[in-house]
Design a protein around this motif. Sequence first.
Motif, PDB file in Angstrom:
ATOM      1  N   ASP A  81       0.829  -1.206   0.000  1.00  0.00           N
ATOM      2  CA  ASP A  81       0.000   0.000   0.000  1.00  0.00           C
ATOM      3  C   ASP A  81       0.864   1.257   0.000  1.00  0.00           C
ATOM      4  O   ASP A  81       0.558   2.235  -0.691  1.00  0.00           O
ATOM      5  CB  ASP A  81      -0.936   0.004   1.216  1.00  0.00           C
ATOM      6  CG  ASP A  81      -2.050  -1.025   1.100  1.00  0.00           C
ATOM      7  OD1 ASP A  81      -2.381  -1.420  -0.043  1.00  0.00           O
ATOM      8  OD2 ASP A  81      -2.583  -1.441   2.144  1.00  0.00           O
ATOM      9  N   ASP A  82       1.944   1.232   0.784  1.00  0.00           N
ATOM     10  CA  ASP A  82       2.846   2.389   0.800  1.00  0.00           C
ATOM     11  C   ASP A  82       3.492   2.594  -0.568  1.00  0.00           C
ATOM     12  O   ASP A  82       3.620   3.721  -1.044  1.00  0.00           O
ATOM     13  CB  ASP A  82       3.932   2.188   1.852  1.00  0.00           C
ATOM     14  CG  ASP A  82       3.401   2.319   3.275  1.00  0.00           C
ATOM     15  OD1 ASP A  82       2.277   2.842   3.437  1.00  0.00           O
ATOM     16  OD2 ASP A  82       4.110   1.896   4.211  1.00  0.00           O
ATOM     17  N   ASN A 107       0.850   3.984  -3.016  1.00  0.00           N
ATOM     18  CA  ASN A 107       0.618   5.416  -2.796  1.00  0.00           C
ATOM     19  C   ASN A 107       1.757   6.248  -3.362  1.00  0.00           C
ATOM     20  O   ASN A 107       1.535   7.319  -3.942  1.00  0.00           O
ATOM     21  CB  ASN A 107       0.442   5.702  -1.306  1.00  0.00           C
ATOM     22  CG  ASN A 107      -0.841   5.122  -0.748  1.00  0.00           C
ATOM     23  OD1 ASN A 107      -1.815   4.923  -1.483  1.00  0.00           O
ATOM     24  ND2 ASN A 107      -0.860   4.833   0.543  1.00  0.00           N
ATOM     25  N   ASP A 155       1.579   6.839  -7.083  1.00  0.00           N
ATOM     26  CA  ASP A 155       0.613   7.846  -7.545  1.00  0.00           C
ATOM     27  C   ASP A 155       1.279   9.209  -7.719  1.00  0.00           C
ATOM     28  O   ASP A 155       0.754  10.078  -8.412  1.00  0.00           O
ATOM     29  CB  ASP A 155      -0.545   7.970  -6.552  1.00  0.00           C
ATOM     30  CG  ASP A 155      -1.426   6.725  -6.527  1.00  0.00           C
ATOM     31  OD1 ASP A 155      -1.456   6.008  -7.546  1.00  0.00           O
ATOM     32  OD2 ASP A 155      -2.061   6.470  -5.482  1.00  0.00           O
TER      33      ASP A 155
END
Length: 275
Positions: free
Chosen positions: A186-187, A190, A193
Motif C-alpha cells: 500500500d505504501d 501510494n 501515484d
Amino acid sequence: MLKKYSSITRTRNTVSMKKNPNYIETVSNLLTRKGVGYRKQASTIATILGLKYNSAKQKLDAKRGINFKEVKNIFKYFNEPFDGEKSHNCVFIMNNIHKRCIIDADNKPVSKIQENETYATKIDNCFVIKTNPTQKINKELYRVNSIEFMSPPKIAILDNNNDILDLLKKIVLRYGIEADIYQNKDDLSNAMDKHSYEAYILDWLLDFNLTAETIIKKIRCNTEYHSTIIILTGEIDSYENNIGEMILNYDVRVIEKPAKPAIISSILLSTLFFN
C-alpha cells in the motif's frame, strides 16, 4: 595506455534527468509527420489501441498515462521503429559506481593518446568512460570534448523483511543506483501515484499471503515509463501459474530466493545504464 581518466575538460553544469520520457510528445510528433492533424490524433490513437475516444483523448492531453507498449504499437502501426527515448549516451564508471551522462565526443577514434584529455570507449551505441588508469584498453578511443552528468536512476524495493530491504539497498547503492524501500504494497502503491520508478524489486509473497500481483499490474497499466520489474520468490512451485502469467503478460524477471546480488545488479546495470 589511457592516462588521467578523471581529468574532465570543459565540464558542463550538472543537470537533472527527466524521470519519464515524454511519450505523448513523441506520439504526437509521429502522427503529425504521418499527416494526422491534431484534431484527429485522439481518434487515431483510439483506433490503433482499441480504446474509447475519451480514453485516447485523456492520454493525448496527458491526463492519463500512455505506456511503453502502447507507444510501440502505435509506431508499429505506421511501420516505424521505436526503441524508447534514450536519456544518456555515455556511462561514467568509477570503481563500481556508474553515472549516466551525455557527452560530446569526436566522431572518429583517435590515433594518438594525449595527456590531460579524457577518452571513452564504445559499446554498441553507448560510450563508456572508466577512471581506472591501470586497466588495459584494447578498444578504440574517442576524445571527449564535454560531459554532462545526469541524475542517478531511482528504483523501488518492496519486501516485508527489513534485513533484506537493507541488504538490497546497500547492493544497489554500491553501483550508483538510488532506492526507496517499502515494507508493504500500500505504501508503494501510494508512492507510485506521485512518481514512477525506473525499476522495481518486488518480494512476490508478502504478509497475510498477499502477492505483488496487483502492484505489477499497476506498474504496467498506470505508468508511462516501461520500468524493469524483478520478482524475488521462494515459492515458484506454489505459485507457478500466477508467476507464469506475470512473465507472459507483464514482462517481469524472476529470481529465486535467496537473492543473488550479482544477478540482480547485472540486470539493473544492463537495463538502467546500457539499454
